[in-house]
Enzyme design. Structure first.
Site, PDB file in Angstrom:
ATOM      1  N   ARG A 182     -21.676  26.400 -14.793  1.00  0.00           N
ATOM      2  CA  ARG A 182     -22.344  27.680 -14.540  1.00  0.00           C
ATOM      3  C   ARG A 182     -21.297  28.765 -14.309  1.00  0.00           C
ATOM      4  O   ARG A 182     -21.404  29.872 -14.851  1.00  0.00           O
ATOM      5  CB  ARG A 182     -23.287  27.563 -13.340  1.00  0.00           C
ATOM      6  N   CYS A 237     -23.220  31.830  -4.227  1.00  0.00           N
ATOM      7  CA  CYS A 237     -23.677  30.788  -5.143  1.00  0.00           C
ATOM      8  C   CYS A 237     -24.593  31.447  -6.162  1.00  0.00           C
ATOM      9  O   CYS A 237     -24.262  32.499  -6.701  1.00  0.00           O
ATOM     10  CB  CYS A 237     -24.383  29.678  -4.367  1.00  0.00           C
TER      11      CYS A 237
END
Length: 285
Positions: A182, A237
């Protein structure tokens, strides 16, 4: 001076506390099936919170604070009061993902509310069950408490503007705790765009755990994070949840807790901000 409570509790210790009148155990769930899972089985006496409804104030547009913005501090204080948590309560929280789904977020929020006696169950509820803590399907009766009167979060957070300046000036370390694929922009299963904040380094939160799914020893975590000072570090995050797992790891290591960028990639990537892909020079650990 009151000694600082260790941020983790082991299953065996929790089992020894079953008769403690101040013990409050929290099952922190996430998603549409969370409450049903709680009803099927939970540690006896456990009270329930859910990430989306109790630990967030979700907006129609995730560009406004990300996918899991914090609720107003007094709204959370009222929820804590309904859980029967008082200043004397010894709170233990767990979730079904080694603390990374919602337990670390609840730990951070309760600490940021001003509550001192809160710990995350290391290894999760399975560890406690194996150690002999009974399970149940009943919903416990709870006597509501008086709400905390905290007027602002007492642990540091960073705004979108602050992270923008940090990215541009490169004077603050931005830690991205998402999975490497990611971060690198290879795949993005949740948010609209893959990649990372320019200048951010990747320290996946999974590296806080050992092969048994428990947090690494404090000395090992200290080696991982001691170079990052709290006043020059931002942690994020995807939506401000798993970042709390790394903030918890800082606390386990005995290090000051850095700033949480609550909006995280879900906010950044929706606000026409610069984006980067690939690895950073400081790399992943």
């Amino acid at each position: 001076m009151t000694p600082v409570m260790h941020p983790l509790i082991q299953a065996e210790t929790l089992c020894s506390m079953q008769d403690d009148k101040h013990l409050v155990v929290i099952h922190a769930g996430f998603g549409e099936t969370a409450y049903a899972n709680y009803l099927k089985k939970h540690l006896k006496g456990t009270r329930f919170v859910e990430l989306n409804t109790d630990l967030s104030d979700i907006k129609e547009n995730a560009a406004q604070g990300g996918r899991h913005p914090l609720p107003a501090v007094q709204a959370f204080a009222r929820r804590v009061a309904r859980l029967g948590i008082t200043a004397q309560s010894h709170v233990v929280v767990y979730d079904e993902n080694k603390g990374a789904n919602a337990a670390a977020r609840f730990w951070w929020m309760l600490k940021a509310l001003g509550h001192q006696k809160v710990q995350v169950l290391d290894g999760g509820p399975e560890e406690a069950e194996q150690a002999g803590f009974p399970t149940d399907t009943n919903i416990p009766e709870v006597q509501p408490a008086t709400a905390y009167t905290t007027e602002q979060w007492l642990l540091p957070t960073a705004s979108l503007d602050e992270v923008t300046r940090a990215s541009e000036k490169n004077t603050v370390t931005i830690i991205d705790v998402r999975e490497p694929q990611r971060y690198q922009g290879i795949t993005e299963p949740i948010d609209l765009i893959a990649g990372h904040i320019p200048g951010a380094i990747n320290k996946p939160y999974q590296h806080n755990l050992n092969t048994h799914g428990r947090f690494k020893e404090a000395s090992e975590l200290r080696k991982m994070y001691q170079e990052f000072t709290a006043d020059t570090t931002l942690v994020h995050c995807g939506s401000g949840v798993t970042a709390c797992h790394t903030l918890l790891a800082f606390a386990v290591a005995g290090l000051p807790i850095p700033k949480l960028y609550v909006g995280s990639w879900s906010e950044w990537s929706r606000n026409n901000k610069p984006m980067a892909t690939g690895t950073h020079s400081k790399g992943t650990s």
